[in-house]
Motif scaffolding. Structure first.
Motif, short mmCIF file in Angstrom:
data_model
loop_
_atom_site.label_atom_id
_atom_site.label_comp_id
_atom_site.label_asym_id
_atom_site.label_seq_id
_atom_site.Cartn_x
_atom_site.Cartn_y
_atom_site.Cartn_z
N PRO A 1 -5.33 -8.52 -8.46
CA PRO A 1 -5.77 -9.53 -7.72
C PRO A 1 -7.26 -9.44 -7.47
CG PRO A 1 -4.04 -8.20 -6.48
CD PRO A 1 -4.37 -7.47 -7.96
N TYR B 1 -8.18 -0.86 8.75
CA TYR B 1 -8.63 -0.93 7.22
C TYR B 1 -7.35 -0.86 6.38
CZ TYR B 1 -12.38 1.20 10.15
OH TYR B 1 -13.43 1.32 11.28
N PHE C 1 -9.70 -4.68 -7.74
CA PHE C 1 -8.47 -4.16 -8.24
C PHE C 1 -8.53 -3.87 -9.78
CE2 PHE C 1 -4.97 -4.46 -5.04
CZ PHE C 1 -5.73 -4.97 -4.10
N LEU D 1 -5.83 -7.65 7.72
CA LEU D 1 -6.48 -6.19 7.74
C LEU D 1 -6.09 -5.86 9.00
CD1 LEU D 1 -8.13 -4.19 5.93
CD2 LEU D 1 -10.08 -5.17 7.28
N LEU E 1 -10.62 -10.85 -5.00
CA LEU E 1 -10.98 -11.56 -3.74
C LEU E 1 -11.55 -12.92 -3.86
CD1 LEU E 1 -11.15 -11.40 -0.70
CD2 LEU E 1 -13.69 -10.49 -0.79
N LEU F 1 0.83 -0.98 0.09
CA LEU F 1 -0.09 0.10 0.16
C LEU F 1 0.76 1.28 -0.07
CD1 LEU F 1 -2.87 1.18 0.12
CD2 LEU F 1 -2.45 1.27 2.59
N LEU G 1 -4.82 -3.35 4.28
CA LEU G 1 -4.21 -4.83 3.78
C LEU G 1 -2.88 -4.90 3.86
CD1 LEU G 1 -6.99 -5.97 1.23
CD2 LEU G 1 -6.46 -6.95 3.60
N TYR H 1 -6.53 -13.64 -1.81
CA TYR H 1 -6.69 -12.86 -3.29
C TYR H 1 -5.94 -13.82 -4.18
CZ TYR H 1 -8.58 -8.52 -1.51
OH TYR H 1 -9.52 -7.58 -1.24
N SER I 1 -12.86 -2.65 3.81
CA SER I 1 -11.40 -2.64 3.21
C SER I 1 -10.99 -3.81 2.95
CB SER I 1 -10.62 -1.84 4.23
OG SER I 1 -11.00 -0.45 4.32
N TYR I 2 -11.50 -4.98 3.54
CA TYR I 2 -11.05 -5.97 3.38
C TYR I 2 -11.51 -6.95 2.01
CZ TYR I 2 -15.62 -8.18 3.75
OH TYR I 2 -17.08 -8.50 3.92
N GLU I 3 -12.58 -6.41 1.26
CA GLU I 3 -12.93 -6.46 0.02
C GLU I 3 -12.67 -5.41 -1.05
OE1 GLU I 3 -16.78 -7.83 -0.13
OE2 GLU I 3 -16.75 -8.42 -2.40
N GLN I 4 -11.43 -5.59 -1.56
CA GLN I 4 -11.00 -4.54 -2.66
C GLN I 4 -11.09 -5.00 -3.84
OE1 GLN I 4 -7.26 -2.47 -1.29
NE2 GLN I 4 -7.79 -2.81 0.70
N ILE J 1 -14.78 2.51 3.77
CA ILE J 1 -13.51 1.95 4.46
C ILE J 1 -13.97 0.97 5.46
CG2 ILE J 1 -13.93 3.48 6.49
CD1 ILE J 1 -10.91 4.34 6.12
#
Lengths: 115, 110
Positions: B44, B96, A106, B93, B46, A45, B98, B36, A101-104, A98
């Motif tokens: 990536p 907030y 891309f 996580l 999920l 990040l 990763l 991922y 945030s675990y499910e992003q 927010i």
């Protein structure tokens, strides 16, 4: 539903030049992330936005990297001047909020090669 | 420093076999553990995720096993198929944000 869009897909520049990447997140997603993925490593990040405010930029090399999300939608990431070690894939991701945030989600990334 | 350690770096499995990928962490503040899947040229995506108060979660052929006391979790891919050939990243996580493992490239041989 359209996914996260990024452009360009590929970019080759010489060291000390500047480069900018663009990201359009999924419509309605408030949280946007920029990651750097070096070959053979997991995404790291760089910066996280909530709407148009910065939540975290602790790992962004601020002497050369900058990012903005002016209207809370699109975002740009800039590198100036680039170094050889900046060669990587730059991924943009978004999440609905927010708290999710675990499910992003891309985008396909921009592959940057610095020569 | 890498907050999530992942192994192996790569593995090859025969079609129909089981793929197992392991991850370990130190930070007990992590509160969600997603996996991922990444195909070449793509970002990536999920695959499956688990909270630390659950010891196992199964979705189709994919199962996460979670051991809170050992601070370890793993992904099991049952009945591996050639279409499962990809790079898999575990993540954790906190606040907030990763943190990703280094990834495991899985190759399923037909």
């Amino acid at each position: 539903e359209a996914g996260v869009a990024q452009s360009p897909r590929y970019k080759i520049i010489e060291k000390r030049q500047s480069v900018a990447f663009w990201c359009n997140p999924i419509s309605g997603h408030a949280t946007l992330y920029w990651y750097q993925q070096i070959l053979g490593q997991g995404p790291k990040l760089l910066i996280q936005f909530q709407n148009n405010g910065v939540v975290d930029d602790s790992q962004l090399p601020k002497d050369r990297f900058s990012a903005e999300r002016l209207k809370g939608v699109d975002s740009t990431l800039k590198i100036q001047p680039a170094k050889l070690e900046d060669s990587a894939v730059y991924l943009c991701a978004s999440s609905l909020e927010i708290a999710g945030s675990y499910e992003q989600y891309f985008g396909p990334g921009t592959r940057l090669t610095v020569t | 420093q890498q907050q999530v350690k992942q192994s192996p770096q790569s593995l090859i499995v025969q079609k129909g076999g089981i793929s197992i990928i392991n991850c370990a962490y130190e930070n007990t503040a992590f509160d969600y553990f997603p996996w991922y899947q990444q195909f070449p040229g793509k970002g990536p995506a999920l695959l499956i995720a688990i909270r630390p108060d659950v010891s196992e979660k199964k979705e189709g052929r994919f199962t996460i096993s979670f051991n809170k006391s050992a601070k370890q979790f793993s992904l099991h891919i049952m009945d591996s198929q050639p279409g499962d050939s990809a790079t898999y990243f575990c993540a954790a996580l906190n606040d907030y944000k990763l943190s990703f493992g280094a990834g495991t490239t899985v190759t399923v041989r037909a």
